[in-house]
Write a protein that holds these residues in place. Structure first.
Motif, short mmCIF file in Angstrom:
data_model
loop_
_atom_site.label_atom_id
_atom_site.label_comp_id
_atom_site.label_asym_id
_atom_site.label_seq_id
_atom_site.Cartn_x
_atom_site.Cartn_y
_atom_site.Cartn_z
N ALA A 78 0.86 -1.19 0.00
CA ALA A 78 0.00 0.00 0.00
C ALA A 78 0.89 1.24 0.00
CB ALA A 78 -0.93 -0.01 1.20
N ALA A 79 1.99 1.17 0.75
CA ALA A 79 2.91 2.31 0.80
C ALA A 79 3.49 2.56 -0.59
CB ALA A 79 4.02 2.06 1.81
N GLU A 80 3.80 1.46 -1.28
CA GLU A 80 4.36 1.56 -2.63
C GLU A 80 3.32 2.19 -3.59
OE1 GLU A 80 7.19 1.27 -3.73
OE2 GLU A 80 7.20 0.64 -5.84
N PHE A 81 2.09 1.76 -3.48
CA PHE A 81 1.02 2.31 -4.32
C PHE A 81 0.88 3.81 -4.10
CE2 PHE A 81 -1.87 0.55 -7.27
CZ PHE A 81 -1.63 -0.81 -7.24
N ARG A 82 0.91 4.18 -2.85
CA ARG A 82 0.75 5.58 -2.50
C ARG A 82 1.90 6.40 -3.05
NH1 ARG A 82 -1.54 6.05 3.37
NH2 ARG A 82 -2.62 8.01 3.15
N ARG A 83 3.11 5.85 -2.93
CA ARG A 83 4.30 6.56 -3.40
C ARG A 83 4.21 6.74 -4.92
NH1 ARG A 83 9.07 5.76 -5.63
NH2 ARG A 83 8.82 3.52 -5.95
N ILE A 84 3.83 5.66 -5.60
CA ILE A 84 3.78 5.70 -7.06
C ILE A 84 2.72 6.68 -7.54
CG2 ILE A 84 3.21 4.35 -9.12
CD1 ILE A 84 5.82 3.67 -7.51
N LEU A 85 1.56 6.63 -6.89
CA LEU A 85 0.50 7.54 -7.33
C LEU A 85 0.97 8.99 -7.19
CD1 LEU A 85 -2.71 5.70 -6.08
CD2 LEU A 85 -1.81 5.83 -8.39
N GLY A 86 1.87 9.22 -6.26
CA GLY A 86 2.45 10.56 -6.08
C GLY A 86 3.19 11.05 -7.32
N LEU A 87 3.65 10.13 -8.15
CA LEU A 87 4.38 10.51 -9.37
C LEU A 87 3.49 11.26 -10.35
CD1 LEU A 87 6.24 7.21 -10.39
CD2 LEU A 87 7.25 9.29 -9.46
N LEU A 322 5.47 0.14 -14.53
CA LEU A 322 5.98 1.33 -13.87
C LEU A 322 7.28 1.83 -14.50
CD1 LEU A 322 5.39 3.21 -11.67
CD2 LEU A 322 6.54 1.69 -10.08
N GLU A 323 8.17 0.88 -14.81
CA GLU A 323 9.47 1.29 -15.37
C GLU A 323 9.24 2.01 -16.68
OE1 GLU A 323 8.91 -1.70 -13.90
OE2 GLU A 323 10.08 -1.05 -12.16
N SER A 324 8.34 1.45 -17.49
CA SER A 324 8.15 2.09 -18.78
C SER A 324 7.43 3.43 -18.64
CB SER A 324 7.57 1.07 -19.75
OG SER A 324 6.32 1.39 -20.16
N ILE A 325 6.50 3.54 -17.68
CA ILE A 325 5.87 4.85 -17.44
C ILE A 325 6.93 5.86 -17.04
CG2 ILE A 325 4.28 6.15 -15.96
CD1 ILE A 325 2.59 3.63 -15.69
N GLN A 326 7.85 5.43 -16.18
CA GLN A 326 8.88 6.37 -15.73
C GLN A 326 9.76 6.84 -16.87
OE1 GLN A 326 9.94 4.10 -12.21
NE2 GLN A 326 9.57 5.92 -10.95
N ALA A 327 9.99 5.95 -17.83
CA ALA A 327 10.77 6.36 -19.00
C ALA A 327 10.02 7.44 -19.79
CB ALA A 327 11.05 5.14 -19.88
N TYR A 328 8.71 7.30 -19.91
CA TYR A 328 7.92 8.34 -20.60
C TYR A 328 7.96 9.65 -19.82
CZ TYR A 328 6.02 5.24 -24.12
OH TYR A 328 5.88 4.40 -25.20
N LEU A 329 7.85 9.53 -18.51
CA LEU A 329 7.86 10.76 -17.70
C LEU A 329 9.19 11.47 -17.86
CD1 LEU A 329 6.15 9.64 -14.33
CD2 LEU A 329 5.11 10.76 -16.29
N GLY A 330 10.27 10.69 -17.89
CA GLY A 330 11.60 11.28 -18.03
C GLY A 330 11.78 11.93 -19.39
N ARG A 331 11.26 11.30 -20.41
CA ARG A 331 11.48 11.78 -21.77
C ARG A 331 10.57 12.95 -22.14
NH1 ARG A 331 13.84 8.81 -26.19
NH2 ARG A 331 12.96 9.47 -28.18
N TYR A 332 9.30 12.86 -21.75
CA TYR A 332 8.31 13.85 -22.21
C TYR A 332 7.77 14.76 -21.11
CZ TYR A 332 8.06 10.93 -26.42
OH TYR A 332 8.35 10.23 -27.56
N GLY A 333 7.95 14.35 -19.86
CA GLY A 333 7.42 15.16 -18.75
C GLY A 333 6.04 14.69 -18.32
#
Ligand code: MSP
Length: 533
Positions: A78-87, A322-333
């Motif tokens: 649950a802590a992990e879910f909460r942290r991720i949703l924070g992204l 998640l890893e692939s979402i993070q790559a999109y966030l890094g590349r495009y914002g």
């Protein structure tokens, strides 16, 4: 808050803690976030809820495999879910976990009421069981699915058990009436028709307790049973609002604050994926009827993100994880990610394909070439020709457009679409304004007029109109792209000060206000291209 507008309450499904967060969770939660931000911008009283679903045999088993207690395993995830949703810059007002004491005690109170009303009763189940889904099937239903789980494909197992049942059959007529009287109760329309089709087959009572494991909410008064995870989970929508608490439950400030949340019921929208519509569209309304509570305004079941036309699944390994979402966030914002989710996502009755190429295309066409380009063109020209001060408009007609009328029309469309959760259409109306600004600049050629001192007033009027239209579209896009649109509005000294529907009136941009040049969406190489240094 405008007088007469009811409080707004929007919910996501609560996510299974056993899963790792992926695009599906990010998607539904972002949809709800955009709606919540829109409603807050309208000045309304909003509550936005998400959370985690933590009971059930799957959690119990996977905790055991790791040598952990189910609670420790649930806490960790649950802590992990909460942290991720924070992204994703989400603005949820609460995060409910079904293992919290506030949830457990209220669920038990509700079940006791249902038992007292004889809607929950002890009976015997004979039939089939889908172990993966923790779901029971009658003989007829099991036959229909060829005695295999429609989800995992694994064979159903024979089951005979004493269970507590929910008397769903008693609600057939009332549910039919609800559907008849509120045609928008389930949306989109195609999903409503599916539910109606199944309703016509007739409703049967179903077991809501289990005795083959213990990781669940104990059945009040008979603790060898635990509550079926789905019933436990549905209640989250009202336990988060403290709906089981009686008025006068405590006189201190904290107790009063807890009770104040009750004003958010009934929900405006319960949003979820189409695979869990039945529980929300039939079981949940029946439970609410049994408790004497009003029905939500709309159950909205969106479609799925798919990959290359295929269902995303763990076994195919094609989940946008998640890893692939993070790559999109890094590349495009982040804002680009949110924009893509909303503008190209599966809110309607058809699935949406997630591909790197489609993402890149939407980013480049809509954000780099349209919103970003227009924002920087307009702010750069005001900087160059008017020392960064918004010039004054004139009464002179310029070009073939009546800006006040055009924006009024797009604004009405956009706000209407937001209210109806038609978020792709809301984005499209805001984009239409920006596209019109681009066409206006190309037609009136302010950079040429700038060379002729005698046309200075006209030049000013053109740029005023461009900047004003950009301000209005930025306000409309802000719930979707809060960071970049916040920057754009700040660059026009136009941070909103009043409810959105008033702020988007033509002519509120202040002549003389200082502006700054913006660069909102940097160009990014196409996927597959060599990364630039
Ligand atoms: N715990 C239940 C829900 C209980 S609600 C009272 C559950 N959880 S889940 O973790 O499996 O989340 C399912 C939800 O994730 C879907 O309903 C949908 O909102 C989202 N998605 C999962 N996969 C998805 C896609 N491929 N595309 C879009 N959203 C999907 O079910």
């Amino acid at each position: 808050m405008p007088p007469g507008h009811a409080p707004v309450y929007i919910t996501t499904p609560i996510y299974y803690v056993n899963d790792r967060p992926h695009i599906g969770h990010a998607y539904t939660t972002t949809v709800c976030d955009v709606y919540a931000r829109f409603q807050r911008a309208m000045g309304r009283d909003v509550f936005f809820l998400t959370g985690t679903d933590e009971h059930g045999i799957k959690v119990e088993k996977s905790a055991a495999e790791r040598g952990l207690s189910p609670q420790a395993w649930a806490d960790q995830n649950a802590a992990e879910f909460r942290r991720i949703l924070g992204l994703f810059a989400l603005t949820n007002d609460d995060f409910i976990r079904t293992t919290e004491a506030r949830h457990v005690s209220q669920v038990q109170a509700f079940i006791e009421r249902l038992k007292a009303r004889d809607v929950v009763y002890l009976g015997k189940f004979e039939g089939w069981y889908d172990e993966g889904q923790e779901e029971y099937y009658t003989e007829t239903k099991a036959k229909e699915v060829d005695y295999r789980s429609p989800v995992s494909g694994r064979p159903l197992v024979r089951a005979s058990e004493e269970n507590y049942f929910f008397r769903l059959s008693a609600f057939q007529e009332r549910l039919e009436a609800l559907y008849r009287e509120h045609p928008g109760f389930v949306r989109p329309e195609a999903r409503r028709n599916e539910v109606l089709g199944r309703l016509r087959d007739g409703l049967q009572d179903f077991p809501i307790s289990r005795t083959n494991f213990s990781w669940g909410i104990p059945m009040p008064g008979d603790e060898k049973h635990v509550l079926w995870v789905w019933v436990d989970a549905l209640f989250n929508y009202i336990t988060a609002l403290n709906l089981a608490l009686e008025p006068g439950a405590g006189a201190d400030a904290a107790a009063r604050a807890d009770l104040a949340r009750q004003r958010f019921w009934p929900a405006s929208y319960h949003v979820m994926g189409k695979e869990i519509l039945w529980f929300h569209a039939v079981v949940w309304p029946a439970m609410l009827m049994a408790l004497g509570l009003p029905q939500p305004h709309c159950i909205y079941a969106h479609s799925f993100w798919v990959a290359g036309g295929q269902k995303m699944s763990k076994s195919l390994g094609n989940f946008v994880d998640l890893e692939s979402i993070q790559a999109y966030l890094g590349r495009y914002g982040l804002d680009a990610w949110r924009y893509f989710m909303i503008a190209r996502g599966p809110l309607a009755a058809t699935d949406a394909d997630f591909t790197a190429a489609a993402f890149h295309e939407a980013y480049t066409t809509d954000l780099v070439n349209t919103v970003g380009n227009c924002g920087s063109r307009v702010t750069a020209m005001i900087g160059r020709y008017f020392d960064g001060r918004v010039p004054a408009d004139t009464a002179e007609p310029i070009g073939d457009i009546d800006w006040a009328a055009f924006t009024r029309e797009q604004v009405a469309r956009c706000l209407g679409a937001y209210e109806e959760l038609d978020l792709g259409a809301a984005a499209a109306s805001a984009l239409a304004i920006v596209r019109r600004v681009d066409a206006f600049i190309n037609a009136t050629e302010p950079f040429k007029l700038a060379k002729d001192e005698s046309r200075r007033e006209t030049l000013g009027a053109i740029l005023y109109r461009c900047a004003e239209a950009v301000r209005i579209s930025a306000l409309l896009l802000e719930p979707i792209m809060p960071q970049r649109m916040g920057e754009l509005l700040a660059a026009l000294s136009a941070a909103p000060t009043q409810p959105l529907d008033r702020e988007v009136h033509w002519g509120l941009l202040r002549p003389g206000a200082s502006t700054a040049k913006v660069a909102l969406f940097p160009r990014v190489d196409a996927p597959g291209a060599a990364p630039s240094a």
